[in-house]
Every structure is written in structure tokens, then in C-alpha cells.
Design a protein around this motif. Sequence first.
Motif, PDB file in Angstrom:
ATOM      1  N   ARG A 125     -23.153  -9.331  46.008  1.00 19.55           N
ATOM      2  CA  ARG A 125     -22.232  -9.560  47.120  1.00 19.55           C
ATOM      3  C   ARG A 125     -20.963 -10.264  46.644  1.00 19.55           C
ATOM      4  N   LEU A 126     -21.116 -11.237  45.749  1.00 17.70           N
ATOM      5  CA  LEU A 126     -19.947 -11.937  45.226  1.00 17.70           C
ATOM      6  C   LEU A 126     -19.037 -10.995  44.438  1.00 17.70           C
ATOM      7  N   MET A 127     -19.638 -10.119  43.653  1.00 21.03           N
ATOM      8  CA  MET A 127     -18.836  -9.210  42.838  1.00 21.03           C
ATOM      9  C   MET A 127     -18.069  -8.214  43.690  1.00 21.03           C
ATOM     10  N   GLU A 128     -18.603  -7.905  44.859  1.00 19.70           N
ATOM     11  CA  GLU A 128     -17.901  -7.003  45.768  1.00 19.70           C
ATOM     12  C   GLU A 128     -16.737  -7.692  46.468  1.00 19.70           C
ATOM     13  N   GLN A 129     -16.741  -9.033  46.441  1.00 18.88           N
ATOM     14  CA  GLN A 129     -15.715  -9.789  47.168  1.00 18.88           C
ATOM     15  C   GLN A 129     -14.695 -10.455  46.263  1.00 18.88           C
ATOM     16  N   GLU A 130     -15.094 -10.788  45.033  1.00 22.35           N
ATOM     17  CA  GLU A 130     -14.241 -11.575  44.148  1.00 22.35           C
ATOM     18  C   GLU A 130     -13.926 -10.810  42.855  1.00 22.35           C
ATOM     19  N   PRO A 131     -12.775 -11.101  42.228  1.00 24.53           N
ATOM     20  CA  PRO A 131     -12.375 -10.416  40.989  1.00 24.53           C
ATOM     21  C   PRO A 131     -13.046 -11.036  39.762  1.00 24.53           C
ATOM     22  N   ILE A 132     -14.312 -10.731  39.530  1.00 24.30           N
ATOM     23  CA  ILE A 132     -15.076 -11.340  38.444  1.00 24.30           C
ATOM     24  C   ILE A 132     -14.662 -10.730  37.090  1.00 24.30           C
ATOM     25  N   ASP A 133     -14.414 -11.599  36.106  1.00 20.65           N
ATOM     26  CA  ASP A 133     -14.003 -11.154  34.765  1.00 20.65           C
ATOM     27  C   ASP A 133     -15.136 -11.203  33.751  1.00 20.65           C
ATOM     28  N   LEU A 134     -16.173 -12.005  34.004  1.00 24.15           N
ATOM     29  CA  LEU A 134     -17.311 -12.110  33.104  1.00 24.15           C
ATOM     30  C   LEU A 134     -18.501 -12.643  33.882  1.00 24.15           C
ATOM     31  N   ALA A 135     -19.694 -12.130  33.561  1.00 24.13           N
ATOM     32  CA  ALA A 135     -20.906 -12.561  34.264  1.00 24.13           C
ATOM     33  C   ALA A 135     -21.886 -13.196  33.296  1.00 24.13           C
ATOM     34  N   VAL A 136     -22.408 -14.362  33.684  1.00 20.99           N
ATOM     35  CA  VAL A 136     -23.501 -15.033  32.971  1.00 20.99           C
ATOM     36  C   VAL A 136     -24.696 -14.980  33.899  1.00 20.99           C
ATOM     37  N   ILE A 137     -25.764 -14.271  33.486  1.00 24.18           N
ATOM     38  CA  ILE A 137     -26.871 -14.037  34.410  1.00 24.18           C
ATOM     39  C   ILE A 137     -28.208 -14.378  33.763  1.00 24.18           C
ATOM     40  N   ASP A 138     -29.037 -15.029  34.547  1.00 26.05           N
ATOM     41  CA  ASP A 138     -30.395 -15.367  34.117  1.00 26.05           C
ATOM     42  C   ASP A 138     -31.309 -14.159  34.324  1.00 26.05           C
ATOM     43  N   ILE A 139     -32.325 -14.030  33.502  1.00 18.88           N
ATOM     44  CA  ILE A 139     -33.254 -12.903  33.645  1.00 18.88           C
ATOM     45  C   ILE A 139     -34.191 -13.113  34.826  1.00 18.88           C
ATOM     46  N   MET A 140     -34.862 -14.260  34.869  1.00 19.17           N
ATOM     47  CA  MET A 140     -35.905 -14.493  35.875  1.00 19.17           C
ATOM     48  C   MET A 140     -35.284 -15.045  37.149  1.00 19.17           C
ATOM     49  N   MET A 141     -34.975 -14.135  38.084  1.00 20.93           N
ATOM     50  CA  MET A 141     -34.446 -14.521  39.392  1.00 20.93           C
ATOM     51  C   MET A 141     -35.216 -13.781  40.471  1.00 20.93           C
ATOM     52  N   PRO A 142     -35.371 -14.389  41.652  1.00 21.89           N
ATOM     53  CA  PRO A 142     -36.089 -13.715  42.743  1.00 21.89           C
ATOM     54  C   PRO A 142     -35.267 -12.572  43.323  1.00 21.89           C
ATOM     55  N   GLY A 143     -35.953 -11.629  43.937  1.00 21.19           N
ATOM     56  CA  GLY A 143     -35.273 -10.529  44.617  1.00 21.19           C
ATOM     57  C   GLY A 143     -34.823  -9.454  43.649  1.00 21.19           C
ATOM     58  N   MET A 144     -33.739  -9.708  42.977  1.00 17.60           N
ATOM     59  CA  MET A 144     -33.166  -8.785  41.988  1.00 17.60           C
ATOM     60  C   MET A 144     -33.041  -9.543  40.682  1.00 17.60           C
ATOM     61  N   ASP A 145     -33.816  -9.150  39.680  1.00 18.71           N
ATOM     62  CA  ASP A 145     -33.816  -9.931  38.441  1.00 18.71           C
ATOM     63  C   ASP A 145     -32.591  -9.622  37.582  1.00 18.71           C
ATOM     64  N   GLY A 146     -32.470 -10.346  36.469  1.00 25.27           N
ATOM     65  CA  GLY A 146     -31.299 -10.219  35.623  1.00 25.27           C
ATOM     66  C   GLY A 146     -31.146  -8.861  34.978  1.00 25.27           C
ATOM     67  N   PHE A 147     -32.264  -8.202  34.651  1.00 26.44           N
ATOM     68  CA  PHE A 147     -32.181  -6.876  34.044  1.00 26.44           C
ATOM     69  C   PHE A 147     -31.544  -5.881  35.013  1.00 26.44           C
ATOM     70  N   ASP A 148     -32.018  -5.890  36.254  1.00 21.42           N
ATOM     71  CA  ASP A 148     -31.459  -4.967  37.251  1.00 21.42           C
ATOM     72  C   ASP A 148     -30.008  -5.309  37.568  1.00 21.42           C
ATOM     73  N   LEU A 149     -29.698  -6.603  37.622  1.00 19.61           N
ATOM     74  CA  LEU A 149     -28.318  -7.017  37.890  1.00 19.61           C
ATOM     75  C   LEU A 149     -27.408  -6.585  36.743  1.00 19.61           C
ATOM     76  N   CYS A 150     -27.881  -6.743  35.523  1.00 16.74           N
ATOM     77  CA  CYS A 150     -27.101  -6.332  34.351  1.00 16.74           C
ATOM     78  C   CYS A 150     -26.788  -4.835  34.424  1.00 16.74           C
ATOM     79  N   GLU A 151     -27.798  -4.041  34.753  1.00 16.55           N
ATOM     80  CA  GLU A 151     -27.599  -2.593  34.847  1.00 16.55           C
ATOM     81  C   GLU A 151     -26.620  -2.253  35.966  1.00 16.55           C
ATOM     82  N   TYR A 152     -26.717  -2.954  37.069  1.00 21.08           N
ATOM     83  CA  TYR A 152     -25.784  -2.730  38.184  1.00 21.08           C
ATOM     84  C   TYR A 152     -24.347  -3.027  37.753  1.00 21.08           C
ATOM     85  N   ILE A 153     -24.153  -4.160  37.093  1.00 20.89           N
ATOM     86  CA  ILE A 153     -22.806  -4.542  36.660  1.00 20.89           C
ATOM     87  C   ILE A 153     -22.262  -3.528  35.665  1.00 20.89           C
TER      88      ILE A 153
END
Length: 225
Positions: free
Chosen positions: A39-67
Motif C-alpha cells: 500500500r505504501l509503495m502505491e502511494q509514495e515514490p519509494i527509491d529503495l526497499a529494505v524488507i524482512d523475510i519473516m512477516m505476517p500476512g505477506m512475507d518478504g519473499f512474496d513482497l520481494c517478488e511483487y516489487i
Amino acid sequence: MKHLLLADDNANIRKLLRYAMTKEGYQVYEAQDGLEAVRLMEQEPIDLAVIDIMMPGMDGFDLCEYIRTNYNIPIIMLTALDQLTDKAQGYLRGTDDYVTKPFEPEELVFRVKALFRRYHRTSSDLIRMNRIVIDRKNREVSDGHTVFIMPMKEFELLSQLAQYPGRLFSRDELIRLVWGADYEGDDHTVVVHIKRLRQRFADYAEDFAIQTVRGIGYKIEVKTQ
């Protein structure tokens, strides 16, 4: 000002990294899980993402692939596990770098700066790998004296790798980026084209190298002169 996304369900880690990154002049956005990060990436001009792997709902692997599918920005993954299988999966999903917890905030700052330098160098139509220059606009590769006559897919594959030196691409990712999502062949064509590129530029080993990371994919390393 560069805008950073910090996605981690640990509020203390987010606070620590926000302080370190803000001190360096970055604008920081925080997400406590992958869905909030999207949701944040759809609203803000993100230049770099730092993401943890173990997160609830959507984990870091899926988020990485989405990005990686939707944005052309650097990605750093955080993990509490220093396991080769986790790193392999992260690189296959499209991460640019990997940091194992626990870590010093200064280390992450250094890695963020390094990734920004790498992506900044590739924003031009010209990509330089010492003597070799790739002109993406005119679709030419030369060493300053000779222009290499190359099939289009070889050129596109070399350009894709060279745009992000040091970044590891899986075969599937290269198929999608170079041959297209509707390509009906198998990924062996990547192996064949990589072999041809290595043969074509065998005399330029002091300038760059196409490296194979077994079981994952390929990356270009540009040699320091």
C-alpha cells in the motif's frame, strides 16, 4: 532526497533503522508487514526497499517478488537465518543484497549507499564496463575501436545483466525480461546465449566477467581497474 521503505514486523528494528537512515538524509517510510508495504509503495515514490523475510500476512519473499515485478528499485532483504537456501530463494525472487541479523545499522547504511551508486550508474543510455561500452539507445556494443555485431537477444541479455552489475538474475527472470512472459521455449536458451557472450568477449576478461551462481542464475562483475 531518496525515499526508503523499511518493512519489518519488529518495531524496535524499524526504529533503529529509521534513526540511522534519517541521520543520513533519507526519507523513511515504515511498514509492519508486506501488505502495508504494498500500500505504501502505491502511494509514495519509494527509491529503495529494505524488507524482512519473516512477516505476517505477506512475507518478504512474496513482497520481494511483487516489487521486482512492478518497480525498478534496489531491494535489500533482512533475515535472522544465515541459510544458503534462504539466500538462494531471496535472489531467485529478485533481491539485490542480503543482510543477516544481528547487524550494525552502519553496515546497512553502507549497503544502501552502494546500491544507490550501482543503480545511478546504470540510469544512462550508456553502460561502461571499462573498455566495453553498451549504447542502449543505438543498440551497439563497442570497445572504443570495434563495434560488435550481435544478435538482438544477445545484446538484450548483455544489457540486462550490465545494467545492474553484481545483481544476481535467475534464468526464469532473464527469460521474462529478455524473451518476454509469453516465451514458450525452455530456459536452456539462457545457457546457450550466456555461452556465446562469454566466447564473444573472451578477450575482455580484465574488464568484466559473467559469473554463474550454481542453482540460481547469472550476474556480471565489472573488474576494478
